[in-house]
Write an enzyme that holds these catalytic residues in place. Sequence first.
Site: not given
Length: 448
Positions: A64, A314
């Site tokens: 992120r 993931d």
Amino acid sequence: MADTLIVNARLVSDGRESDGDLRIAHGRIEAIGSGLSAREGETVIDARGRRLLPGMIDDQVHFREPGLEHKADIATESAAAVAGGLTSFMDMPNTSPPTLNAAALEDKYRRAAGRARANYGFYFGASNDNLADVRSLDPLAAPGIKVFMGASTGNMLVDNPDTLDAIFREAPTPIITHCEDTPMIDALLAKYRAEYGDDIPADKHPDIRSREACMKSTQLALSLARKHDTRLHVLHISTADELALFTPGPLIDGNGVRKRITAETCIHFLRFDRADYARLGHLIKCNPAIKDASDREALIRALASDVIDVLATDHAPHTLEEKSQPYTRAPSGLPLVQYALVAALELVHEGRLSTTQVVQKFAHAPAQLFDVKERGYLREGYHADLVLVEDTPFTVRREDVLSKCGWSPFEGTTFRSRIASTWVNGELAWDGSRLIGEPRGQRLEFAR
């Protein structure tokens, strides 16, 4: 840098398990054998009854940063990774801004230096309008080029047929793909939105992000790869249907020939199925969607039979506040790095996989596939990225979660193995209950 001697371990690497000792010196595996004698000043660890594995290499994470640090960042998520026995990660390009040029790629490497507790690599992203950047990418600078052939964040959906063809023809690194057909998904979303409004039930997610959408997009990716003889890695396979598209067999055969087209699945597809939406709702909403129990069983069998080559996470954290929104606003993705390895080892306890198979799919295969230099194995001369596992049950608690988002889909789950220690580049990074020392992660090198 302290030297360490690990004795009486069950060593797992290169398809074998054996009892022995391993010496760490100057950040590397100096010796593997039996009856190794301790040197003066050396830290000695008796690993009797425990398994010593190479650190896992997670080839698919979303940490992120930059742009979305309110939910995760390189420091926090790499800490969660080493606590879970994952010593190297490869991060996706759909950040803000996206990683679509060399400057953005190097910015990520600068951010990770001195802050990442695990070793790091960053993918280069493709879009409809950065073909010149794709062509000029230094193949040693990134593990691969990520192509979103389905819905994605920002300007990263590649749906121009000519651009797609050119990327597959000219990419200087392996291509990795997210395969879902966006027009099919959009049509189904409109159908369910007409019936439910924004508050679509969570268990409709696998119907909206349908198996047909996965199949159509995966077939397109494979056709382009075969047309141009491209090295293609298809991420997060979620359906039994797609498995027939891939060739079974080892990633590298007995003649040293590597598969050109490979497949990956993720830990959540092996531990959850459609029935779990009733309990977990949007917490397990992800793209592609977690589908049926029959898909989960088929994916486990495909790992065991070498139809699927790689296991990954993931890892894609969001805040609980974001996840609590109605379906159309609740983001897709879930945090997984801290408990992925112990979740995979549950398949060993269940008799579905062997420990050597878990190590092959989660450590060796990513190293083989992306040409990672001197990592992913217990071998003399390799970097000492190691994880010591003991078969002591524990139950996941929210207060133990290290990801910045502060929650795990595995809360309340009891796993039969735990991570006793993790070493990164020869230094103890996790002692079974807490992080140790300063960040020791290094930039991954690719031996191309």
